[in-house]
Design a protein around this motif. Structure first.
Motif, short mmCIF file in Angstrom:
data_model
loop_
_atom_site.label_atom_id
_atom_site.label_comp_id
_atom_site.label_asym_id
_atom_site.label_seq_id
_atom_site.Cartn_x
_atom_site.Cartn_y
_atom_site.Cartn_z
N ASP A 1 -65.78 68.70 -65.55
CA ASP A 1 -66.84 69.39 -66.30
C ASP A 1 -66.88 69.00 -67.76
O ASP A 1 -67.88 69.26 -68.45
CB ASP A 1 -66.62 70.91 -66.19
N PRO B 1 -67.42 63.87 -68.94
CA PRO B 1 -68.69 63.15 -69.03
C PRO B 1 -69.47 63.39 -70.32
O PRO B 1 -70.36 62.60 -70.64
CB PRO B 1 -69.48 63.66 -67.81
N TYR B 2 -69.14 64.43 -71.03
CA TYR B 2 -69.93 64.80 -72.21
C TYR B 2 -69.18 64.56 -73.51
O TYR B 2 -69.58 65.03 -74.57
CB TYR B 2 -70.35 66.27 -72.09
N SER C 1 -74.06 56.86 -68.12
CA SER C 1 -74.63 58.09 -68.65
C SER C 1 -73.73 59.26 -68.27
O SER C 1 -72.86 59.14 -67.41
CB SER C 1 -76.03 58.32 -68.08
N SER C 2 -73.94 60.39 -68.89
CA SER C 2 -73.13 61.56 -68.57
C SER C 2 -73.30 61.94 -67.10
O SER C 2 -72.33 62.30 -66.42
CB SER C 2 -73.53 62.74 -69.47
N GLY C 3 -74.52 61.85 -66.61
CA GLY C 3 -74.77 62.18 -65.21
C GLY C 3 -74.07 61.23 -64.26
O GLY C 3 -73.52 61.64 -63.24
N LEU D 1 -70.36 61.96 -64.29
CA LEU D 1 -70.10 63.18 -63.54
C LEU D 1 -70.11 62.90 -62.04
O LEU D 1 -69.21 63.33 -61.30
CB LEU D 1 -71.13 64.24 -63.90
N SER D 2 -71.11 62.16 -61.57
CA SER D 2 -71.20 61.84 -60.14
C SER D 2 -70.02 61.01 -59.68
O SER D 2 -69.47 61.21 -58.59
CB SER D 2 -72.51 61.10 -59.85
#
Length: 673
Positions: free
Chosen positions: A174, A177-178, A206-208, A211-212
């Motif tokens: 959580d 990624p950011y 990318s952050s997305g 995350l994936s």
């Protein structure tokens, strides 16, 4: 507490800052500039054509620039100008630039040495990862090539470990990624047991996408690693790691301003200044002692951990880089097994010394998955080393399968696996050495076949039957060998048979009777018709292969067939025709004609019936071989109509998937992989 590497902007007394910074740099230079720890490297080819010289030249030029870049930045995603080469390196978020540069330097050297003619490759170290390709991968999360490692110590309570790992990993997924570095660590303690976790993504994502990527690795860890006290999963785009010992560098806390602000010099005069100076000096001494103490403990803990098992992760899962259809990584697990028989993990140096660096003089034979060498360990024990070929597409799968199957088995008629080696790209299986090589080296040699009198041949048939019965019925697993043939029956110094080569073996569940497979493996001429033509596999598949082997031992002839009906029929059809006409004795090898009972031809033909339901079990075969009565042998046998349709004139393995052969043969005849 989740940590992210950052720089401090808090003011402090300048003299203390300078001194403490100097101390920190000294400590960092000692703890962070450690020798990079190699994990694995893989060569990838995405083209069937030869790599152009221009690409190779551009690649070398690009890789040579990366160490200099790594001395100023821990991440780079770059491509050579008009060179068509795309590269990326990423250092772990906690390492210093010096360590990063050293790691990238080694990685660039290793990948050029190991993959000199490949258009794509990747190399993983503990401290960094480097990859290149002729296809751009920037911004794309890639997880199809994976390196899985887990701690080889005994597991603690699975439930407790799961909870600790989950809480740390979920927090990082959580968070990471950011962040700017797309890197973070997390730690906790439960019942006095510390826990540490790390997550990282390449910063082109990318952050997305990050995350994936991490979520997919977390899902994979559910299937492989929950309940283990340490594990990691590395991919080209992201990584996760969990341990119960510290494996990353903890950054120093940011310095804080002293309470009360700065003194303006009023009302205190020289006495106050003297006191402040003394206080500063005292604080520096205390902090220095504390920092050096922490450094000493850290070094001691690391040395002790590595020697006593604190950092005992061992590579157990390697990606298939040779272009097979497997996208997922292939696991090798060596769990507890019958009689606690030890399977040793040999170092490459030990195997090289034992085999005289894989010299031709030590070479015993050549199988479909690579050569086999004789060796002698320092204690005098003789070994046979199967070296899986780098060009074999099924080599890694065979390696995994053979280790996982054979360590669970122990029988006097099964070859004994002593250990294995996974190092520097080598995949080596170390077996007991059997002086008399394989059955086919004797059986099909005009001179050596005379050494196989009836007593020896009967012993080989009965021992092989008992070995198969153990695999099918008596071991704690139900194993279908799938490639029973003369070259996979090895002979010890007393000519006792030992079944070998479990690379294509299939494990069945306790109540499972048969299975369907789209990937037919084995050797034409020995395959049961329902398996060769329909992909249906069962214990009766091995019974069929055993029947063919029996006919070869009785006749002294290799089972040769043809796809052309005008050519000579297979050994099976010849045997059936002679037996059905009452001339079975004409099939028997002249060296054993006076002793071999014709009823053994009957048993072999019974094993090779087209309908698997009409074939006996191996326990029934063992019983029939030990009996002298014909009462339990059915009088009527059906002609094997399908036998000539799938036998092969040169005894090649299935073209759909090559198989490994017995590793001590004189006439290796398996297909390519």
């Amino acid at each position: 507490m989740i940590r992210e590497i950052h720089s401090s902007q808090s003011p402090f007394l300048s003299s203390a800052i300078i001194f403490l910074t100097t101390i920190h740099l000294l400590v960092s230079s000692t703890t962070s500039q450690q020798q990079p720890t190699f994990n694995t490297a893989g060569c990838q080819d995405n083209s069937n054509s030869t790599t152009p010289p221009a690409y190779t030249s551009n690649l070398a030029a690009l890789l040579n620039t990366l160490p200099r870049k790594a001395s100023t930045a821990t991440f780079s995603n770059d491509s050579a100008a008009d060179g068509g080469v795309f590269s990326l390196y990423l250092c772990r978020g906690d390492v210093s630039l010096t360590t990063c540069a050293a790691c990238v330097t080694q990685a660039a050297q290793v990948v050029q040495r190991r993959c000199p003619a490949h258009r794509a490759a990747i190399v993983w170290y503990d401290q960094c990862m480097l990859r290149y390709s002729n296809v751009s991968f920037a911004g794309r999360a890639e997880v199809q090539y994976r390196l899985l490692m887990w701690n080889t110590q005994n597991n603690t309570s699975p439930g407790e470990t799961d909870n600790g790992a989950l809480s740390l990993i979920y927090g990082l997924i959580d968070y990471v990624p950011y962040t700017g570095l797309m890197y973070g660590t997390n730690e906790s303690e439960s019942r006095g047991q510390p826990r540490y976790a790390m997550a990282q993504c390449t910063r082109d994502l990318s952050s997305g996408a990050c995350l994936s990527c991490l979520e997919e690795l977390n899902d994979a860890s559910d299937r492989c690693c929950r309940g283990r006290i340490g594990w990691r999963i590395l991919t080209p785009s992201c990584s996760l790691r969990y341990e119960q010992s510290l494996f990353y560098e903890i950054p120093p806390p940011p310095p804080q301003s002293p309470p009360g602000g700065e003194d303006d010099g009023a009302g205190g005069g020289g006495g106050n200044n003297t006191g402040k100076i003394a206080g500063i000096v005292g604080a520096i001494v205390v902090v220095t002692v504390a920092v050096m103490g922490i450094w000493y403990c850290s070094c001691f803990r690391r040395k002790k951990g590595r020697s006593a098992g604190g950092e005992t992760s061992q590579e157990i899962l390697l990606p298939d880089y040779d272009g097979s259809n497997h996208n997922a990584a292939i696991g090798i697990e060596v769990p507890g097994h019958e009689n606690d028989r030890e399977v040793h993990c040999y170092s490459l140096a030990t195997v090289l010394a034992a085999t005289n660096n894989f010299s031709n003089g030590n070479k015993l034979g050549q199988g479909g998955f690579g050569p086999v060498y004789k060796g002698k360990l320092q204690d005098g024990q003789e070994i046979a080393v199967k070296r899986l070929s780098l060009t074999s597409k099924q080599g890694l799968e065979e390696f995994r399968n053979e280790v996982m199957v054979i360590v669970k088995l122990q029988h006097r008629n099964l070859v004994r696996l002593l250990g294995y080696c996974l190092e520097r790209g080598e995949k080596l299986l170390v077996y007991e050495y059997l002086a008399n090589t394989s059955l086919d080296a004797f059986l099909f040699d005009p001179k050596k076949s005379k050494e196989l009198d009836w007593e020896k041949r009967a012993n080989i048939v009965e021992g092989t039957a008992r070995g198969l019965m153990y695999l099918h019925e008596d071991s704690r697993l139900k194993i279908i060998h799938r490639d029973m043939k003369a070259s996979n029956v090895l002979l010890d110094d007393q000519m006792n048979p030992k079944i070998s080569d479990f690379g294509t073996a299939r494990i069945f569940g306790g109540n499972q009777i048969e299975a369907n497979t789209e990937r037919v493996v084995g050797t034409y001429g020995y395959m049961a018709p329902e398996y060769a033509l329909e992909g249906v596999i069962s214990t009766k598949s091995d019974v069929y292969s055993f029947g063919i082997l029996m006919l070869e031992i009785i006749s002294g002839k290799k089972n040769r067939g043809s796809f052309d009906p005008s050519q000579a029929s297979s050994l099976l059809l010849q045997a059936w025709e002679l037996w059905s006409e009452g001339r079975g004795e004409e099939l028997i090898d002249s060296n054993i004609a006076k002793n071999c009972p014709a009823r053994w031809i009957h048993i072999a033909l019974l094993c090779t019936q087209d309908d698997p339901a009409e074939r006996p079990t191996m326990s029934a075969v063992v019983r029939m071989l030990g009996s002298k009565s014909d009462d339990e042998l059915p009088r009527q046998l059906k002609r094997p109509f399908t036998a000539g349709g799938f036998t092969h004139v040169s005894d090649l393995s299935s073209s759909t998937s090559g198989t490994g052969t017995g590793f001590l043969t004189s006439d290796q005849s398996t297909g390519t992989s």
